[in-house]
Motif scaffolding. Structure first.
Motif, PDB file in Angstrom:
ATOM      1  N   ILE A 286      46.505  40.232 -46.494  1.00  0.00           N
ATOM      2  CA  ILE A 286      47.743  40.999 -46.659  1.00  0.00           C
ATOM      3  C   ILE A 286      47.689  41.880 -47.908  1.00  0.00           C
ATOM      4  N   ASP A 287      47.190  41.326 -49.000  1.00  0.00           N
ATOM      5  CA  ASP A 287      47.143  42.104 -50.243  1.00  0.00           C
ATOM      6  C   ASP A 287      46.232  43.321 -50.105  1.00  0.00           C
ATOM      7  N   SER A 288      45.090  43.148 -49.447  1.00  0.00           N
ATOM      8  CA  SER A 288      44.177  44.279 -49.279  1.00  0.00           C
ATOM      9  C   SER A 288      44.758  45.327 -48.337  1.00  0.00           C
ATOM     10  N   VAL A 289      45.490  44.889 -47.312  1.00  0.00           N
ATOM     11  CA  VAL A 289      46.149  45.838 -46.405  1.00  0.00           C
ATOM     12  C   VAL A 289      47.226  46.615 -47.161  1.00  0.00           C
ATOM     13  N   LYS A 290      47.988  45.920 -47.991  1.00  0.00           N
ATOM     14  CA  LYS A 290      49.014  46.578 -48.795  1.00  0.00           C
ATOM     15  C   LYS A 290      48.396  47.655 -49.685  1.00  0.00           C
ATOM     16  N   THR A 291      47.283  47.313 -50.312  1.00  0.00           N
ATOM     17  CA  THR A 291      46.601  48.276 -51.188  1.00  0.00           C
ATOM     18  C   THR A 291      46.126  49.489 -50.399  1.00  0.00           C
ATOM     19  N   ALA A 292      45.571  49.241 -49.210  1.00  0.00           N
ATOM     20  CA  ALA A 292      45.062  50.337 -48.384  1.00  0.00           C
ATOM     21  C   ALA A 292      46.183  51.286 -47.956  1.00  0.00           C
ATOM     22  N   ILE A 293      47.319  50.739 -47.574  1.00  0.00           N
ATOM     23  CA  ILE A 293      48.448  51.582 -47.142  1.00  0.00           C
ATOM     24  C   ILE A 293      48.965  52.415 -48.305  1.00  0.00           C
ATOM     25  N   GLN A 294      49.141  51.770 -49.462  1.00  0.00           N
ATOM     26  CA  GLN A 294      49.641  52.499 -50.627  1.00  0.00           C
ATOM     27  C   GLN A 294      48.684  53.603 -51.059  1.00  0.00           C
ATOM     28  N   LYS A 295      47.396  53.373 -50.874  1.00  0.00           N
ATOM     29  CA  LYS A 295      46.398  54.362 -51.287  1.00  0.00           C
ATOM     30  C   LYS A 295      46.288  55.511 -50.304  1.00  0.00           C
ATOM     31  N   ASN A 296      46.347  55.195 -49.007  1.00  0.00           N
ATOM     32  CA  ASN A 296      46.058  56.205 -47.982  1.00  0.00           C
ATOM     33  C   ASN A 296      47.293  56.848 -47.363  1.00  0.00           C
ATOM     34  N   VAL A 297      48.454  56.229 -47.522  1.00  0.00           N
ATOM     35  CA  VAL A 297      49.682  56.797 -46.965  1.00  0.00           C
ATOM     36  C   VAL A 297      50.618  57.108 -48.136  1.00  0.00           C
ATOM     37  N   SER A 298      50.606  58.343 -48.561  1.00  0.00           N
ATOM     38  CA  SER A 298      51.362  58.721 -49.755  1.00  0.00           C
ATOM     39  C   SER A 298      52.870  58.707 -49.497  1.00  0.00           C
ATOM     40  N   GLY A 299      53.608  58.555 -50.570  1.00  0.00           N
ATOM     41  CA  GLY A 299      55.067  58.602 -50.480  1.00  0.00           C
ATOM     42  C   GLY A 299      55.695  57.380 -49.865  1.00  0.00           C
TER      43      GLY A 299
END
Length: 488
Positions: A286-299
């Motif tokens: 979950i933590d790695s998915v959260k990081t990926a979304i925050q990095k790749n999906v701006s705003g």
């Protein structure tokens, strides 16, 4: 020979064996009870989060907070001024939090590594003003046509006092505010509606994507005296009630659920969503998915269940803190005390058996054999203590479950207007903002898992080995000549 001697010694020293076993049993029972209560706290907390998240949701994605100009955010209501109409009604449909994301963001989130499924939803707040105007009658005073009539005072006399008055008339209006959640009916496996069960009527189907239908929360339907087949009117749009849903946690995420497309139309928010519910392929990622979304999906702002759990307050939070902190350290302290008592009692028993062990060594027993004999006795005491501890622990857990104390919980929520970030602002979970303002009562249970039983057995064996090792070490140091000179 080993087992024969072991059985005889345990029978001959029943009191010592019972004391050692009971000491270990109390420590193990406390560990089982505390672990079970902690597991119950976790389950209770999960019920609270489920009322916002919905079943199976690991995290939510909302629009990131952005500074905006100050705005009152107050809805305006327009009424017709027709002479032949006394009844007036006006609806305002607003996006909760006043923050929304483009529907294309849902596709971007789905494409991230570790995301199993993602679905968007639109949370709305409907404010309805309904009432009547009664026109008053104006009566003119007898001297209305006097010398100063029609002058600068608009019909007043020379003293400036009005020559007539309005009688009767007035207005009587009621305000009804409720939440509506736009659900993607093509994917019903995620979102707040999954935490409710259809108790009357039917659930949505993919064929309802553009239909004017609604599912009502059972509490709201009861309050408004609506049922399956009734009609709910939202901003002049008539929606047919096809189902009644009852929230598993006792507190629903929204008062009404409608197809996402219809919600977007009502709020004039075409291709917009307020919340994206995300399920990860692996709960450990979950933590790695959260990081990926925050990095790749701006705003966007990503909130996980762990993030939201930290905002739970009320007696549930207090009890959880006690079970986690005080219970954990108390269990450790009691276990250490139990292990020390078992070791000391075993060592004391060895001291009382000096002559016995000296005789055995004189007969040819090696130090290792004496040590193994003492450790075997302590190991059996540990197993007996483990069995008693499991029994006492299960009894304690059952007592907590039987009493079923009720705990209250609520979730922190930031105020109104949107863009405040965090779980509250920006509309965490959309309908979650509405649920966060309500206290939720949950019943505490104390489930005992196989892992807890395995832990108890391991502690029993460890306690026995610690006591046996210490006692065996003392016994191995005895010399036959010194031992035979001592009288037991």
């Amino acid at each position: 020979m080993f087992f024969t001697y072991l059985r005889r010694e345990l029978r001959r020293r029943k009191k010592a064996a019972i004391v050692i076993s009971l000491g270990l049993a109390l420590g193990i029972a406390l560990v089982i009870t505390v672990n079970s209560v902690s597991a119950g706290m976790t389950q209770a907390q999960g019920k609270v989060l489920q009322s916002l998240y919905g079943l199976g949701t690991d995290m939510t994605v909302t629009k990131a907070a952005t500074p905006t100009a100050a705005s009152s955010g107050r809805p305006n209501f327009d009424f017709n001024a027709r002479d032949d109409s006394k009844s007036q009604s006006s609806d305002r449909v607003n996006v909760q939090g006043f923050q929304s994301l483009a529907s294309t963001v849902v596709t971007k989130v789905k494409a991230q590594s570790g995301v199993k499924s993602a679905v968007g939803g639109l949370s709305l707040n409907v404010t309805k003003v309904n009432g009547t105007f009664d026109r008053g009658t104006f009566s003119q005073a007898p001297n209305a046509g006097g010398q100063n009539g029609g002058g600068q005072n608009g019909g007043g006399n020379s003293s400036g006092q009005p020559q007539g008055q309005v009688q009767g008339g007035g207005a009587n209006f009621s305000i009804d505010s409720y939440t509506v959640y736009g659900t993607d009916v093509t994917n019903l496996d995620l979102g707040p509606l999954t935490s409710s069960k259809i108790t009357s009527g039917r659930a949505f189907t993919s064929a309802d994507a553009k239909a004017k239908v609604v599912i009502l929360d059972s509490a709201y339907a009861k309050t408004k005296k609506l049922k399956v087949g009734s009609t709910l009117t939202v901003s002049s749009v008539k929606l047919k009630v096809i189902g009644i849903a009852t929230a598993d946690s006792g507190d629903s995420a929204a008062n009404a659920y409608i197809p996402l497309t219809e919600a977007q139309t009502l709020a004039d928010s075409k291709n917009k969503v307020t919340t994206i519910y995300v399920q990860a392929t692996d709960s450990k990622k979950i933590d790695s998915v959260k990081t990926a979304i925050q990095k790749n999906v701006s705003g966007t702002t990503v909130t996980t269940s762990a993030d939201l759990a930290s905002t739970v307050s009320g007696s549930l939070s207090t009890a959880s803190s006690l079970a986690t902190n005080v219970g954990k350290w108390l269990s450790i302290a009691v276990l250490i005390a139990a292990f020390l008592v078992a070791a000391l009692l075993t060592s004391s028993a060895v001291n009382r058996r000096v002559r016995e062990f000296g005789t055995l060594k004189a007969l040819g027993w090696k130090s290792g054999r004496v040590t193994r004999q003492v450790m075997g006795e302590a190991f059996v005491n540990g197993l007996i203590g483990g069995a008693l501890g499991i029994g006492l622990g299960l009894a304690g857990a059952y007592t907590v479950t039987a009493i079923s104390p009720t705990l209250s919980a609520s979730l922190a929520s930031s105020s109104g207007g949107g863009g405040q970030g965090g779980p509250g602002g920006g509309g965490f979970g959309g309908p979650g903002r509405q649920a966060a303002a309500k206290a939720i009562d949950v019943t505490l249970t104390a489930p005992v898992s196989l892992n807890t039983i395995a832990l108890a057995v391991a502690l029993a064996v460890l306690g026995g080995l610690i006591a046996g090792t210490f006692g065996g070490w003392r016994a191995s140091r005895l010399r036959p000549a010194d031992a035979l000179r001592r009288v037991e």
